[in-house]
Design a protein around this motif. Structure first.
Motif, PDB file in Angstrom:
ATOM      1  N   THR A   8      11.483 -40.024 -11.026  1.00 35.42           N
ATOM      2  CA  THR A   8      12.750 -40.463 -11.587  1.00 35.42           C
ATOM      3  C   THR A   8      13.643 -40.909 -10.435  1.00 35.42           C
ATOM      4  OG1 THR A   8      12.612 -38.915 -13.447  1.00 35.42           O
ATOM      5  CG2 THR A   8      14.785 -39.821 -12.928  1.00 35.42           C
ATOM      6  N   MET A   9      13.989 -42.191 -10.383  1.00 31.35           N
ATOM      7  CA  MET A   9      14.935 -42.696  -9.384  1.00 31.35           C
ATOM      8  C   MET A   9      16.354 -42.509  -9.917  1.00 31.35           C
ATOM      9  SD  MET A   9      13.121 -46.274  -8.192  1.00 31.35           S
ATOM     10  CE  MET A   9      12.712 -46.836  -9.853  1.00 31.35           C
ATOM     11  N   ILE A  10      17.244 -42.040  -9.057  1.00 25.60           N
ATOM     12  CA  ILE A  10      18.621 -41.793  -9.466  1.00 25.60           C
ATOM     13  C   ILE A  10      19.556 -42.473  -8.480  1.00 25.60           C
ATOM     14  CG2 ILE A  10      20.351 -40.044 -10.044  1.00 25.60           C
ATOM     15  CD1 ILE A  10      18.048 -38.032 -10.304  1.00 25.60           C
ATOM     16  N   ASP A  11      20.477 -43.254  -9.001  1.00 30.46           N
ATOM     17  CA  ASP A  11      21.467 -43.912  -8.148  1.00 30.46           C
ATOM     18  C   ASP A  11      22.656 -44.287  -9.018  1.00 30.46           C
ATOM     19  OD1 ASP A  11      22.901 -45.736  -6.340  1.00 30.46           O
ATOM     20  OD2 ASP A  11      21.037 -45.803  -5.203  1.00 30.46           O
ATOM     21  N   LYS A  12      23.846 -44.237  -8.421  1.00 34.55           N
ATOM     22  CA  LYS A  12      25.033 -44.627  -9.184  1.00 34.55           C
ATOM     23  C   LYS A  12      25.139 -46.146  -9.308  1.00 34.55           C
ATOM     24  CE  LYS A  12      28.072 -44.368  -5.119  1.00 34.55           C
ATOM     25  NZ  LYS A  12      29.272 -43.704  -4.534  1.00 34.55           N
ATOM     26  N   GLY A  13      24.391 -46.873  -8.499  1.00 31.45           N
ATOM     27  CA  GLY A  13      24.379 -48.326  -8.582  1.00 31.45           C
ATOM     28  C   GLY A  13      22.980 -48.845  -8.857  1.00 31.45           C
ATOM     29  N   GLU A  14      22.842 -50.154  -8.857  1.00 31.15           N
ATOM     30  CA  GLU A  14      21.534 -50.766  -9.076  1.00 31.15           C
ATOM     31  C   GLU A  14      20.706 -50.707  -7.795  1.00 31.15           C
ATOM     32  OE1 GLU A  14      22.029 -54.754 -10.384  1.00 31.15           O
ATOM     33  OE2 GLU A  14      23.508 -54.245 -11.922  1.00 31.15           O
ATOM     34  N   PRO A  15      19.368 -50.698  -7.911  1.00 32.76           N
ATOM     35  CA  PRO A  15      18.516 -50.694  -6.717  1.00 32.76           C
ATOM     36  C   PRO A  15      18.850 -51.853  -5.781  1.00 32.76           C
ATOM     37  CG  PRO A  15      17.197 -50.206  -8.649  1.00 32.76           C
ATOM     38  CD  PRO A  15      18.574 -50.577  -9.153  1.00 32.76           C
ATOM     39  N   GLY A  16      19.032 -51.518  -4.499  1.00 34.07           N
ATOM     40  CA  GLY A  16      19.223 -52.531  -3.479  1.00 34.07           C
ATOM     41  C   GLY A  16      20.625 -53.068  -3.342  1.00 34.07           C
ATOM     42  N   ALA A  68      25.915 -40.637 -10.524  1.00 28.47           N
ATOM     43  CA  ALA A  68      26.190 -40.029  -9.227  1.00 28.47           C
ATOM     44  C   ALA A  68      25.733 -38.580  -9.241  1.00 28.47           C
ATOM     45  CB  ALA A  68      27.682 -40.104  -8.921  1.00 28.47           C
ATOM     46  N   VAL A  69      25.054 -38.170  -8.178  1.00 22.41           N
ATOM     47  CA  VAL A  69      24.527 -36.808  -8.088  1.00 22.41           C
ATOM     48  C   VAL A  69      25.592 -35.887  -7.503  1.00 22.41           C
ATOM     49  CG1 VAL A  69      22.776 -35.340  -7.027  1.00 22.41           C
ATOM     50  CG2 VAL A  69      22.154 -37.614  -7.870  1.00 22.41           C
ATOM     51  N   ARG A  70      25.830 -34.765  -8.184  1.00 19.79           N
ATOM     52  CA  ARG A  70      26.815 -33.790  -7.729  1.00 19.79           C
ATOM     53  C   ARG A  70      26.196 -32.702  -6.874  1.00 19.79           C
ATOM     54  NH1 ARG A  70      28.883 -31.784 -12.531  1.00 19.79           N
ATOM     55  NH2 ARG A  70      27.862 -29.770 -12.377  1.00 19.79           N
ATOM     56  N   ASN A  71      24.985 -32.253  -7.238  1.00 15.05           N
ATOM     57  CA  ASN A  71      24.385 -31.131  -6.519  1.00 15.05           C
ATOM     58  C   ASN A  71      22.924 -31.013  -6.924  1.00 15.05           C
ATOM     59  OD1 ASN A  71      24.207 -28.952  -4.818  1.00 15.05           O
ATOM     60  ND2 ASN A  71      25.739 -27.701  -5.859  1.00 15.05           N
ATOM     61  N   VAL A  72      22.207 -30.162  -6.188  1.00 17.83           N
ATOM     62  CA  VAL A  72      20.829 -29.801  -6.522  1.00 17.83           C
ATOM     63  C   VAL A  72      20.750 -28.286  -6.544  1.00 17.83           C
ATOM     64  CG1 VAL A  72      18.397 -29.949  -5.846  1.00 17.83           C
ATOM     65  CG2 VAL A  72      19.918 -31.897  -5.439  1.00 17.83           C
ATOM     66  N   GLU A  73      20.127 -27.735  -7.577  1.00 21.43           N
ATOM     67  CA  GLU A  73      19.993 -26.293  -7.708  1.00 21.43           C
ATOM     68  C   GLU A  73      18.543 -25.927  -7.985  1.00 21.43           C
ATOM     69  OE1 GLU A  73      22.606 -25.164 -10.856  1.00 21.43           O
ATOM     70  OE2 GLU A  73      24.445 -25.477  -9.683  1.00 21.43           O
ATOM     71  N   LYS A  74      18.205 -24.650  -7.774  1.00 22.57           N
ATOM     72  CA  LYS A  74      16.874 -24.142  -8.102  1.00 22.57           C
ATOM     73  C   LYS A  74      16.957 -23.274  -9.344  1.00 22.57           C
ATOM     74  CE  LYS A  74      13.616 -24.688  -5.911  1.00 22.57           C
ATOM     75  NZ  LYS A  74      12.629 -25.804  -5.879  1.00 22.57           N
ATOM     76  N   SER A 111      13.491 -27.612  -9.592  1.00 19.30           N
ATOM     77  CA  SER A 111      14.753 -28.111  -9.065  1.00 19.30           C
ATOM     78  C   SER A 111      15.518 -28.806 -10.178  1.00 19.30           C
ATOM     79  CB  SER A 111      14.503 -29.101  -7.921  1.00 19.30           C
ATOM     80  OG  SER A 111      13.800 -28.493  -6.859  1.00 19.30           O
ATOM     81  N   VAL A 112      16.828 -28.636 -10.161  1.00 18.21           N
ATOM     82  CA  VAL A 112      17.681 -29.289 -11.144  1.00 18.21           C
ATOM     83  C   VAL A 112      18.664 -30.193 -10.408  1.00 18.21           C
ATOM     84  CG1 VAL A 112      19.349 -29.000 -13.006  1.00 18.21           C
ATOM     85  CG2 VAL A 112      17.489 -27.348 -12.741  1.00 18.21           C
ATOM     86  N   VAL A 113      18.638 -31.470 -10.729  1.00 17.12           N
ATOM     87  CA  VAL A 113      19.593 -32.429 -10.176  1.00 17.12           C
ATOM     88  C   VAL A 113      20.754 -32.522 -11.154  1.00 17.12           C
ATOM     89  CG1 VAL A 113      19.957 -34.780  -9.372  1.00 17.12           C
ATOM     90  CG2 VAL A 113      17.723 -33.691  -9.060  1.00 17.12           C
ATOM     91  N   LEU A 114      21.950 -32.175 -10.679  1.00 16.49           N
ATOM     92  CA  LEU A 114      23.141 -32.194 -11.513  1.00 16.49           C
ATOM     93  C   LEU A 114      23.908 -33.495 -11.271  1.00 16.49           C
ATOM     94  CD1 LEU A 114      24.395 -28.561 -10.784  1.00 16.49           C
ATOM     95  CD2 LEU A 114      22.903 -29.309 -12.641  1.00 16.49           C
ATOM     96  N   LEU A 115      24.177 -34.232 -12.337  1.00 14.76           N
ATOM     97  CA  LEU A 115      24.931 -35.470 -12.228  1.00 14.76           C
ATOM     98  C   LEU A 115      26.408 -35.224 -12.520  1.00 14.76           C
ATOM     99  CD1 LEU A 115      22.579 -38.094 -13.915  1.00 14.76           C
ATOM    100  CD2 LEU A 115      22.542 -37.174 -11.588  1.00 14.76           C
ATOM    101  N   GLU A 116      27.241 -36.128 -12.036  1.00 17.29           N
ATOM    102  CA  GLU A 116      28.684 -35.991 -12.241  1.00 17.29           C
ATOM    103  C   GLU A 116      29.055 -36.013 -13.719  1.00 17.29           C
ATOM    104  OE1 GLU A 116      30.914 -35.257 -10.176  1.00 17.29           O
ATOM    105  OE2 GLU A 116      30.157 -35.749  -8.180  1.00 17.29           O
ATOM    106  N   ASN A 117      28.248 -36.678 -14.544  1.00 17.29           N
ATOM    107  CA  ASN A 117      28.548 -36.752 -15.972  1.00 17.29           C
ATOM    108  C   ASN A 117      28.062 -35.533 -16.748  1.00 17.29           C
ATOM    109  OD1 ASN A 117      25.783 -37.070 -16.126  1.00 17.29           O
ATOM    110  ND2 ASN A 117      25.841 -39.177 -16.891  1.00 17.29           N
TER     111      ASN A 117
END
Length: 415
Positions: A32-40, A223-229, A235-241
């Motif tokens: 899973t690719m995660i980014d607040k903008g488009e690739p590149g 946008a990624v806020r944090n990573v938790e276990k 692993s859990v990737v927490l997004l700003e939303n």
């Protein structure tokens, strides 16, 4: 559904993140690719399109001697905004420490361990995405207006000899014979035949991301806020939303923004932004076969993205300061001195944030605090050059293979 242990989130979709996502997907993981903008569309969008194999440590005695003059020159290659001086001071002290002779050779060895396989890895990556034509056949010319400039770069020439890099020294008419657009006033040039150019670095990232998705990778905008276990080791990737993405592993490849996530994981890294500028000229009035670098003035002229791109320089001003496009215009004036016929028509200006570490070499490393988290950041001026190699090394570590180079120099806890 795929075993959760075989799922991985790649945070960041610049050239590093997209290359990693593709390689992990090719090796059988679900990405899973995660980014607040488009690739590149971030820093990778505006790089100078160079596969630069002649790694050069940023610090060192020769650099120290130049810094005072650079900082005092309003048109020099390094510009420090006064309001940012105190904030950047700790990074700058580490930069000076990295240039000690006892440390410098180890840094050069580490950088060249990546450069030695970079060209072959980029070629292979372009083959995977079916786009070998994205890399030029021509090399790069380093130019020197005077014999004194050339003599001042002797240390770099000696470095290339030491590491067996291929180059040729040219003089006078031999320079114009291979690049007629250059001024006859250029006294010396060094041809670097293996320093290739990518014909459109933005399209490269788009094709990498598309190839990953064609193999089954997914893209999440946020946008990624944090990573938790979790208790079971996921692993859990927490997004700003508020969205939560649970995966087996996480790769943090978000350029300079990676430092904020690293701080939250309890492992702060001295990652600074070296702001760089370019002007993309779509009607330059000249054609060029080679990319050209002027070491004394620290900028490049590159045929890419359907025109000619002029860029370089280092501005230390942080992430939030507004761009100062006077920097880009200074570079264009320097470029017109090297290429007298260069016109500036249908031109756009751009500024981006190189993610730079004080010792010049990147972090390619597992987290020292949280199992299942990996870092790929801090590539500085060589993100495009090292993209394919970094992807191979990260994929090796994530899948448990032995990497092809010694990874200790790139560990996150080396500071």
């Amino acid at each position: 559904m795929m075993d959760e242990k075989k799922t991985v989130a790649v945070v960041g979709s610049g050239v590093i993140g997209a290359a990693i996502a593709l390689e992990l997907q090719r090796r059988g993981l679900q990405v899973t690719m995660i980014d607040k903008g488009e690739p590149g569309r971030g820093t990778s969008y505006g790089n100078l399109a160079s596969i630069a194999l002649d790694f050069a440590a940023g610090s060192g005695p020769s650099t120290w001697r130049k810094i005072p003059r650079w900082l005092l020159d309003p048109e020099g290659p390094v510009w420090l905004r006064p309001a940012y001086a105190l904030k950047v001071a700790p990074w700058f002290l580490r930069f000076i420490a990295a240039g000690r002779p006892a440390r410098l050779r180890a840094i050069e060895d580490a950088g060249m361990s990546l450069s030695n396989q970079a060209l072959a890895d980029v070629r292979a990556m372009l083959g995977v995405i079916g786009a070998p034509e994205l890399m030029s056949d021509e090399g790069c010319l380093a130019i020197y207006e005077t014999e004194a400039e050339f003599a001042g770069d002797r240390g770099h020439i000696d470095f290339m000899r030491r590491y067996g890099l291929d180059f040729d020294v040219l003089s006078g008419g031999d320079i114009q014979a291979i690049e007629p657009a250059l001024s006859p006033s250029i006294a010396k040039a060094v041809l670097l035949p293996d320093n290739k150019t990518i014909r459109d670095p933005y399209q490269l990232v788009v094709k990498l991301a598309d190839a990953a998705r064609a193999l089954g990778a997914t893209f999440v905008s946020g946008a990624v806020r944090n990573v938790e276990k979790t208790g079971d080791g996921s692993s859990v990737v927490l997004l700003e939303n508020g969205e939560r993405i649970t995966v087996g592993s996480v790769v943090l490849a978000a350029g300079v923004h990676t430092r904020f996530l690293a701080e939250k994981l309890g492992e702060p890294i001295p990652l600074e932004t070296e702001r760089g500028y370019h002007t993309q000229i779509m009607r330059p009035g000249v054609s060029m076969r080679h990319s050209v670098i002027w070491p004394h003035r620290a900028f490049m002229i590159t045929p890419t993205a359907g025109g000619i791109r002029v860029g370089g320089n280092v501005e230390l001003a942080g992430l939030d300061a507004a761009p100062d496009f006077r920097r880009a215009r200074v570079l264009v004036r320097h470029a017109q001195r090297a290429v007298p016929g260069l016109k500036v028509e249908e031109a756009t200006e751009w500024m981006g944030h190189r993610p730079s570490l004080p010792d010049t070499i990147p972090i390619i490393s597992p987290s020292s605090k949280m199992p299942g988290v990996w870092y790929a950041t801090g590539h500085g001026h060589l993100g495009l050059t090292y993209s394919a190699t970094t992807a191979q090394l990260v994929a090796d570590m994530v899948t448990g293979r032995k990497p092809s180079v010694e990874m200790a120099p790139f560990r996150i806890d080396r500071y």
